[in-house]
Design an enzyme around this catalytic site. Sequence first.
Site: not given
Ligand code: 6PG
Length: 506
Positions: A136, A208, A211
Amino acid sequence: MAKKTSQPRADIGLIGLAVMGQNLALNIADHGYKISVFNRTTSVTNDFVANNPNTPGGLVGCNTLKAFVASLKKPRKVIILVKAGPAVDAVVDQLIKAGIQKNDIVVDAGNSLWTDTIRREKEYAAKLKFFGSGVSGGEIGARFGPSLMPGGDKTAWKHLEPIWKAISAKVDRRTGKPLDDYAEGKPVKGGVPCTAYVGENGAGHYVKMVHNGIEYADMQVICEAYQLLSQLGGIKPDELSKVFASWNKGDLASYLIEITADILQQRDPVNKRNFIVDKVLDTAGQKGTGKWTAVNALDMGIPANAIAEAVFARCISAIKDERVAASKQLKGPRTKKYTGSKKKLVEMVRDALYCSKVCAYAQGFQLMAEAQKEYGWKLNFGSIASIWRGGCIIRANFLQKITEAFKNNRKLPNLLLDPYFKRKVNAAQANWRNVVTLAANHGVAAPVFMTALAYYDGYRADRLPANLLQAQRDYFGAHTYERIDTPRGKFFHIDWPHPDRPQEKA
Ligand code: 6PG
């Protein structure tokens, strides 16, 4: 491009050079690891290596998977960063054909569904060690220090651990606050890495996913605060930016609050007199991890309503045309503006945001507590909260308090019951209730503020109307009920005097 030698020499390899992949590769190389890279489109690999000639570890560009596999030290460690889903299986199959062996480790660092990771670990067990790691922090996190949530075979983890610890974000040992990972352009030394082994097979990807579920709720409560303050309070974006900036100095200090303050002061590049936020179309996209969290909550029977509602809030935002049409037909209350003190409104909304956020986190941890029973993991919630303190999208000072809550009581049944959070929510709840009332009375949708409050009140209720519900079930379906005055597990049924059923003669 790095010099060719006959000796395998890269410490690790990475497949998939989209922005996340490129940034993660550079982060790894910056920490002195030699990394081989491969992308399906050869020119992407070549350009990437050519554009980054002087990394401390060095990049080895490979144009075939065979060369890629051959370039790695054994046991080989390969990170794949491709679109979650069938592409992951396809790449693993190609790696096997290219010579990956039983003791080699293949890490899926994408946002994969944890059940896929469990399946893949089993399916590939005879051919390689399949490992799942949540990553993340978006593009910047990948480049300068993400939060990493590794799950899988523990012996594989031992090989990955030094690299994961080196490249992850770092927080201050004492305060838990994120350290500036790249002071003066170089990775800083010291600090606590935002990574720790999470658990077996799909545990890393599960954590994750949670999260991300929390991320959805966290983002939505910020949006509800923005909506109430701008719509009811009439506060303009630049002034609101200052409100968020001041919140960022207190209990709510977090990456998401910080970027909100930045966004709100940003002018529209097309017409600098306007704020860009006023020009962005109000429909939110989603890639699915929030939905997975909500679906899993329903599957396991965990009342994660704040998280689920945040997903629905995106869904209702997406039906823009329908909403616009409905706005012309469906009436709300007459009262449109809040007439009280703006300062008080800001204070109340802040408290509503805080309390709703605590509920969303409480629900995320409830989910993990249930999932570990289902999958036989031994999750350490204090450790999970601690690796979210830096690098990830939900990073917040708040996570230091959650870390402490679970460190003080590893078996804490619900975050709301931790003495610190209990005290904080208790002190803020009157304002939270006022905000929910204001939203309802003024006809402003504040779905997560409202549902989180229902969760709070439901969770603290010693008696819910499920007595009546269970009686209804018994009435029409003979589903039986338990009594309050007999031991649990004893079931009763009444032949209810159903209006359609002829009364039996006595
Ligand atoms: C992270 C984010 C990353 C991404 C998501 C966005 O932790 O870095 O969560 O994984 O930004 O996939 O998800 P959505 O497109 O569903 O908002």
